[in-house]
Design a protein around this motif. Structure first.
Motif, PDB file in Angstrom:
ATOM      1  N   SER A  32      -3.145  10.756  -5.528  1.00 57.56           N
ATOM      2  CA  SER A  32      -3.222   9.333  -5.195  1.00 57.56           C
ATOM      3  C   SER A  32      -1.839   8.698  -5.212  1.00 57.56           C
ATOM      4  N   LEU A  33      -1.063   9.008  -6.235  1.00 60.85           N
ATOM      5  CA  LEU A  33       0.300   8.453  -6.318  1.00 60.85           C
ATOM      6  C   LEU A  33       1.141   8.906  -5.128  1.00 60.85           C
ATOM      7  N   ARG A  34       0.987  10.170  -4.735  1.00 64.54           N
ATOM      8  CA  ARG A  34       1.731  10.691  -3.588  1.00 64.54           C
ATOM      9  C   ARG A  34       1.319   9.990  -2.296  1.00 64.54           C
ATOM     10  N   ILE A  35       0.024   9.794  -2.110  1.00 61.04           N
ATOM     11  CA  ILE A  35      -0.478   9.131  -0.901  1.00 61.04           C
ATOM     12  C   ILE A  35      -0.033   7.667  -0.875  1.00 61.04           C
ATOM     13  N   ILE A  36      -0.087   6.992  -2.013  1.00 60.87           N
ATOM     14  CA  ILE A  36       0.370   5.602  -2.090  1.00 60.87           C
ATOM     15  C   ILE A  36       1.844   5.513  -1.712  1.00 60.87           C
ATOM     16  N   GLU A  37       2.636   6.463  -2.171  1.00 65.35           N
ATOM     17  CA  GLU A  37       4.069   6.498  -1.846  1.00 65.35           C
ATOM     18  C   GLU A  37       4.265   6.595  -0.330  1.00 65.35           C
ATOM     19  N   ILE A  38       3.486   7.441   0.313  1.00 65.00           N
ATOM     20  CA  ILE A  38       3.575   7.579   1.780  1.00 65.00           C
ATOM     21  C   ILE A  38       3.167   6.264   2.446  1.00 65.00           C
ATOM     22  N   ALA A  39       2.027   5.721   2.040  1.00 67.09           N
ATOM     23  CA  ALA A  39       1.526   4.482   2.653  1.00 67.09           C
ATOM     24  C   ALA A  39       2.508   3.334   2.467  1.00 67.09           C
ATOM     25  N   ASP A  40       3.121   3.262   1.304  1.00 69.90           N
ATOM     26  CA  ASP A  40       4.048   2.166   1.030  1.00 69.90           C
ATOM     27  C   ASP A  40       5.364   2.290   1.781  1.00 69.90           C
ATOM     28  N   ASN A  41       5.760   3.511   2.141  1.00 69.57           N
ATOM     29  CA  ASN A  41       7.115   3.712   2.664  1.00 69.57           C
ATOM     30  C   ASN A  41       7.225   4.266   4.074  1.00 69.57           C
ATOM     31  N   GLU A  42       6.117   4.728   4.657  1.00 73.33           N
ATOM     32  CA  GLU A  42       6.179   5.284   6.009  1.00 73.33           C
ATOM     33  C   GLU A  42       5.340   4.450   6.965  1.00 73.33           C
ATOM     34  N   ALA A  43       6.009   3.843   7.937  1.00 74.56           N
ATOM     35  CA  ALA A  43       5.287   3.087   8.962  1.00 74.56           C
ATOM     36  C   ALA A  43       4.370   4.037   9.729  1.00 74.56           C
ATOM     37  N   ASN A  44       3.262   3.509  10.177  1.00 75.88           N
ATOM     38  CA  ASN A  44       2.305   4.263  10.991  1.00 75.88           C
ATOM     39  C   ASN A  44       1.844   5.565  10.329  1.00 75.88           C
ATOM     40  N   SER A  45       1.635   5.517   9.029  1.00 74.25           N
ATOM     41  CA  SER A  45       1.236   6.716   8.286  1.00 74.25           C
ATOM     42  C   SER A  45      -0.228   6.699   7.857  1.00 74.25           C
ATOM     43  N   ALA A  46      -1.009   5.743   8.322  1.00 75.70           N
ATOM     44  CA  ALA A  46      -2.388   5.603   7.854  1.00 75.70           C
ATOM     45  C   ALA A  46      -3.223   6.854   8.116  1.00 75.70           C
ATOM     46  N   LEU A  47      -3.148   7.411   9.324  1.00 77.27           N
ATOM     47  CA  LEU A  47      -3.950   8.609   9.611  1.00 77.27           C
ATOM     48  C   LEU A  47      -3.516   9.780   8.743  1.00 77.27           C
ATOM     49  N   LYS A  48      -2.227   9.920   8.530  1.00 72.40           N
ATOM     50  CA  LYS A  48      -1.715  10.965   7.649  1.00 72.40           C
ATOM     51  C   LYS A  48      -2.268  10.764   6.235  1.00 72.40           C
ATOM     52  N   CYS A  49      -2.259   9.535   5.755  1.00 72.11           N
ATOM     53  CA  CYS A  49      -2.760   9.229   4.415  1.00 72.11           C
ATOM     54  C   CYS A  49      -4.265   9.485   4.310  1.00 72.11           C
ATOM     55  N   ILE A  50      -5.015   9.092   5.327  1.00 69.82           N
ATOM     56  CA  ILE A  50      -6.465   9.314   5.314  1.00 69.82           C
ATOM     57  C   ILE A  50      -6.759  10.810   5.307  1.00 69.82           C
ATOM     58  N   HIS A  51      -5.981  11.571   6.061  1.00 69.32           N
ATOM     59  CA  HIS A  51      -6.148  13.025   6.061  1.00 69.32           C
ATOM     60  C   HIS A  51      -5.861  13.592   4.673  1.00 69.32           C
ATOM     61  N   GLN A  52      -4.765  13.156   4.063  1.00 70.10           N
ATOM     62  CA  GLN A  52      -4.407  13.631   2.719  1.00 70.10           C
ATOM     63  C   GLN A  52      -5.504  13.271   1.716  1.00 70.10           C
ATOM     64  N   LEU A  53      -6.056  12.087   1.862  1.00 64.05           N
ATOM     65  CA  LEU A  53      -7.137  11.629   0.997  1.00 64.05           C
ATOM     66  C   LEU A  53      -8.349  12.542   1.145  1.00 64.05           C
ATOM     67  N   SER A  54      -8.656  12.911   2.362  1.00 64.76           N
ATOM     68  CA  SER A  54      -9.785  13.791   2.637  1.00 64.76           C
ATOM     69  C   SER A  54      -9.552  15.173   2.034  1.00 64.76           C
TER      70      SER A  54
END
Length: 179
Positions: A32-54
């Motif tokens: 979760s912390l890793r995904i939050i870091e991506i979401a907070d710092n990488e534009a247009n990363s939502a699909l990547k984050c959702i995939h990581q979450l899955s």
């Protein structure tokens, strides 16, 4: 003596199960912390984050909130679509599914609108219909009309599946991949 040995085995089994739960909880927290870091710092990363979450198999509430904030900041209809579907199937998520659905309706393309129509349990049929009709895209209008003819209430695929009909839920991806 047998009862005492059995009780000790039960205690050990419960301790082992609790240790596994704690290990999984710690792994999810780290993911979760890793995904939050991506979401907070990488534009247009939502699909990547959702995939990581899955892949992680879940996440903290803060993770879902960070992904939603990334989607809103980027005005990302593909990410909004996927997170809205997650929210529809997991009602206790701390996100505003209506806001995400509105983003798809207002910023999404016809493919995303048709997917919303087919895959949300209760899609905003009239608004989606207006948006698709406004594009004058004959193919999309034809697909929409064909779908609404067999499902005029727009009850989404889950209703059709439970009523004995089948319809494939097609995930959207960014880019021009054909589904």
């Amino acid at each position: 003596m047998n009862t005492q040995a059995y009780d000790q085995q039960q205690v050990q089994k419960e301790a082992d199960e609790q240790a596994l739960i704690e290990k999984r909880r710690e792994r999810l927290k780290n993911e979760s912390l890793r995904i939050i870091e991506i979401a907070d710092n990488e534009a247009n990363s939502a699909l990547k984050c959702i995939h990581q979450l899955s892949v992680a198999g879940g996440a903290t509430e803060a993770t879902y909130i960070a992904i939603e904030q990334r989607i809103v900041a980027d005005q990302d209809p593909a990410g909004a679509y996927h997170l809205a579907l997650l929210a529809q199937s997991t009602p206790d998520l701390p996100i505003d599914a209506r806001q995400l659905i509105e983003l798809v309706v207002n910023k999404g393309d016809n493919q995303q609108l048709l997917a919303l129509l087919k895959n949300l349990p209760l899609p905003p049929v009239d608004i989606i219909k207006e948006q698709i009709l406004a594009t004058n895209d004959g193919e999309a209008i034809g697909l929409m009309n064909a779908y609404l003819q067999i499902n005029p209430e727009g009850y989404g695929s889950h209703h059709m599946l439970s009523s004995g009909q089948s319809d494939q839920i097609v995930p959207l991806s960014s880019g021009n991949h054909s589904n």
